[in-house]
Design a protein around this motif. Structure first.
Motif, PDB file in Angstrom:
ATOM      1  N   PHE A 288       4.359 -19.156 -40.195  1.00 16.35           N
ATOM      2  CA  PHE A 288       4.829 -19.978 -39.066  1.00 16.35           C
ATOM      3  C   PHE A 288       5.540 -21.175 -39.708  1.00 16.35           C
ATOM      4  O   PHE A 288       5.119 -22.317 -39.535  1.00 16.35           O
ATOM      5  CB  PHE A 288       3.652 -20.487 -38.235  1.00 16.35           C
ATOM      6  CG  PHE A 288       2.844 -19.441 -37.502  1.00 16.35           C
ATOM      7  CD1 PHE A 288       3.082 -19.191 -36.138  1.00 16.35           C
ATOM      8  CD2 PHE A 288       1.841 -18.726 -38.134  1.00 16.35           C
ATOM      9  CE1 PHE A 288       2.321 -18.252 -35.444  1.00 16.35           C
ATOM     10  CE2 PHE A 288       1.079 -17.786 -37.437  1.00 16.35           C
ATOM     11  CZ  PHE A 288       1.322 -17.553 -36.088  1.00 16.35           C
ATOM     12  N   GLY A 292      10.138 -25.385 -42.814  1.00 19.72           N
ATOM     13  CA  GLY A 292      10.087 -24.891 -44.192  1.00 19.72           C
ATOM     14  C   GLY A 292       9.365 -25.804 -45.173  1.00 19.72           C
ATOM     15  O   GLY A 292       9.535 -25.664 -46.389  1.00 19.72           O
ATOM     16  N   ASP A 309       9.628 -17.224 -39.778  1.00 14.12           N
ATOM     17  CA  ASP A 309       9.602 -17.899 -38.480  1.00 14.12           C
ATOM     18  C   ASP A 309      10.478 -17.113 -37.510  1.00 14.12           C
ATOM     19  O   ASP A 309      11.458 -16.473 -37.903  1.00 14.12           O
ATOM     20  CB  ASP A 309      10.096 -19.344 -38.573  1.00 14.12           C
ATOM     21  CG  ASP A 309       9.532 -20.196 -37.431  1.00 14.12           C
ATOM     22  OD1 ASP A 309       8.614 -20.999 -37.690  1.00 14.12           O
ATOM     23  OD2 ASP A 309      10.005 -20.047 -36.282  1.00 14.12           O
TER      24      ASP A 309
HETATM   25  C1  LIG Z   1       3.926 -26.025 -35.620  1.00 12.66           C
HETATM   26  S1  LIG Z   1       5.427 -25.243 -36.018  1.00 12.66           S
HETATM   27  C2  LIG Z   1       5.397 -25.210 -37.784  1.00 12.66           C
HETATM   28  C3  LIG Z   1       5.894 -26.504 -38.388  1.00 12.66           C
HETATM   29  C4  LIG Z   1       5.948 -26.456 -39.895  1.00 12.66           C
HETATM   30  N1  LIG Z   1       4.642 -26.502 -40.481  1.00 12.66           N
HETATM   31  C5  LIG Z   1       6.809 -27.579 -40.470  1.00 12.66           C
HETATM   32  O1  LIG Z   1       6.352 -28.351 -41.353  1.00 12.66           O
HETATM   33  O2  LIG Z   1       7.954 -27.709 -40.034  1.00 12.66           O
HETATM   34  C6  LIG Z   1       5.069 -23.593 -35.565  1.00 12.66           C
HETATM   35  C7  LIG Z   1       6.174 -22.595 -35.839  1.00 12.66           C
HETATM   36  O3  LIG Z   1       5.680 -21.302 -35.571  1.00 12.66           O
HETATM   37  C8  LIG Z   1       6.762 -20.502 -35.129  1.00 12.66           C
HETATM   38  N2  LIG Z   1       6.203 -19.323 -34.444  1.00 12.66           N
HETATM   39  C9  LIG Z   1       5.467 -19.302 -33.295  1.00 12.66           C
HETATM   40  N3  LIG Z   1       5.103 -18.048 -32.990  1.00 12.66           N
HETATM   41  C10 LIG Z   1       5.622 -17.253 -33.967  1.00 12.66           C
HETATM   42  C11 LIG Z   1       5.588 -15.846 -34.207  1.00 12.66           C
HETATM   43  N4  LIG Z   1       4.932 -15.021 -33.397  1.00 12.66           N
HETATM   44  N5  LIG Z   1       6.250 -15.357 -35.287  1.00 12.66           N
HETATM   45  C12 LIG Z   1       6.916 -16.203 -36.133  1.00 12.66           C
HETATM   46  N6  LIG Z   1       6.979 -17.546 -35.947  1.00 12.66           N
HETATM   47  C13 LIG Z   1       6.329 -18.066 -34.881  1.00 12.66           C
HETATM   48  C14 LIG Z   1       7.558 -21.431 -34.229  1.00 12.66           C
HETATM   49  O4  LIG Z   1       8.892 -20.998 -34.075  1.00 12.66           O
HETATM   50  C15 LIG Z   1       7.428 -22.759 -34.982  1.00 12.66           C
HETATM   51  O5  LIG Z   1       8.540 -22.963 -35.814  1.00 12.66           O
END
Ligand SMILES: C[S@@+](CC[C@H](N)C(=O)[O-])C[C@H]1O[C@@H](n2cnc3c(N)ncnc32)[C@H](O)[C@@H]1O
Length: 365
Positions: A288, A292, A309
């Motif tokens: 997730f 990045g 993602d």
């Molecule tokens: C809380 S954010 C992550 C932020 C990251 N830790 C950062 O420092 O930028 C959660 C991410 O999970 C992705 N996401 C949610 N459900 C997903 C899935 N089923 N498959 C892939 N990515 C997913 C979202 O698009 C989002 O970018």
């Protein structure tokens, strides 16, 4: 043992083999980026054939795909999934003269907590399959669901594989609480695959040096050291072993690391996690990955990485951050490749050179 139950709970293990095969042919490599890697990787004694991997797509599909080649190969998994907050996260985009708003990612769950828990449960089962024997997993969540996720981790990994519940205390985020205390922390649950996991001690600076009794181990017992005059001996200590409460700020727009992606995590948080649970050359994954942060820190700390993602904005930013870092460094440990399951919409975006655009992305309040 205690097990959590929810509507339509489904342990997916009976289908793993079928789904591994199903997804094998789905993902296509759409790019290989950077080239100067081979000699540098060779110099460092790493396998120079390795390429880091960024997946643009649904992580459940990616996990099945990876199980074909990466079973028990990933040394550290960190995830920062949606928290069951009930919000969607918006961004503002500027593309030349065009301004528009978009959703960076969703955290709305139609069937409420049941579908949220099932979503994480099935992924956690697959994470365990991918983790190496020395591997650790870090799951970053908050008060909305951390109590449930801890129970799920106990079920999948075993209670005796619990390593730490890390409290990330962010002291600079406004939290209004009229009928409760302002909420000032997230929870990061750490579990190991086996009892023989990588764990590096991290020491942090004390605010003030402290006088401490000097002690030594004698026949397995910790004893005070005594001087020739028979008196106890003191030493001055400037640092201490890091504990499980981490005081690290939230990312602020003024930071030069700020990407505009909502919920971007602080690089210092990821630095601690990656240094704690892995060594140079180890393979780190974040499924997730958002903007990045994890893969960028893995790259900086000379670890191999896999990122994933579903959001094109997340892939845009991750790709750009890694390329900027590699260009500034003027050398690359490993190249990286971008994979996706090509749909009509994704093909359209690729045809528009979306990833090579110079977008300005800002969090929409
Ligand atoms: C809380 S954010 C992550 C932020 C990251 N830790 C950062 O420092 O930028 C959660 C991410 O999970 C992705 N996401 C949610 N459900 C997903 C899935 N089923 N498959 C892939 N990515 C997913 C979202 O698009 C989002 O970018």
């Amino acid at each position: 043992m205690v097990k959590l139950v929810w509507e339509d709970k489904n342990n997916i293990t009976s289908n793993i083999d079928k789904l591994k095969k199903k997804y094998l042919s789905d993902f296509k490599k759409i790019e290989i980026l950077s080239s100067s890697s081979e000699t540098h990787a060779k110099k460092k004694n790493f396998s120079y054939k390795w390429k880091n991997k960024l997946f643009w797509g649904e992580n459940l599909d990616v996990l099945y795909y990876l199980l074909n080649d990466f079973e028990e190969k990933i040394d550290l998994i960190y995830i920062d999934p949606p928290f069951f907050s009930g919000s969607n996260y918006h961004i503002k985009i500027k593309d030349n003269d065009l301004h528009y708003d978009s959703i960076a990612y969703y955290d709305h769950w139609e069937k409420n907590i049941d579908s949220y828990l099932q979503m994480l449960y099935e992924r956690i089962i697959l994470f365990k399959e991918l983790l190496s024997k020395k591997g650790l997993i870090f799951i970053h969540i908050d008060w909305h669901a951390s109590h449930y996720i801890r129970a799920i981790l106990d079920e999948v990994f075993g209670q005796n594989r619990f390593v730490n519940h890390i409290v990330w205390y962010y002291y600079n985020k406004y939290s209004a609480g009229k009928r409760n205390l302002p909420r000032g922390h997230d929870d990061i649950m750490c579990y190991s695959k086996t009892s023989n996991y990588t764990f590096n001690e991290i020491r942090i600076q004390r605010k003030k040096p402290r006088k401490q009794l000097k002690r030594e181990m004698v026949n397995g017992v910790l004893k005070n050291v005594k001087g020739e005059d028979g008196h106890v001996v003191y030493r001055i200590v400037k640092d201490k072993k890091m504990d499980d409460v981490w005081k690290i700020p939230c990312m602020q727009p003024a930071s030069k690391e700020w990407t505009g992606f909502p919920t971007q995590k602080h690089h210092k948080l990821l630095e601690r996690i990656i240094k704690l649970g892995s060594n140079e050359g180890d393979l780190i994954a974040d499924f997730f990955c958002g903007s990045g942060t994890t893969v960028l820190i893995a790259e900086k700390l000379k670890r191999k990485w896999i990122g994933c993602d579903i959001s094109e904005y997340a892939i845009y930013l991750t790709r750009k951050r890694i390329l900027n870092f590699q260009n500034n460094l003027k050398e690359t440990l490993f190249p990286f490749e971008v994979y996706t399951k090509l749909t009509e919409d994704r093909q359209k975006l690729l045809d528009s050179s979306f990833f090579n655009k110079d977008l300005s992305i800002k969090r929409k309040k």
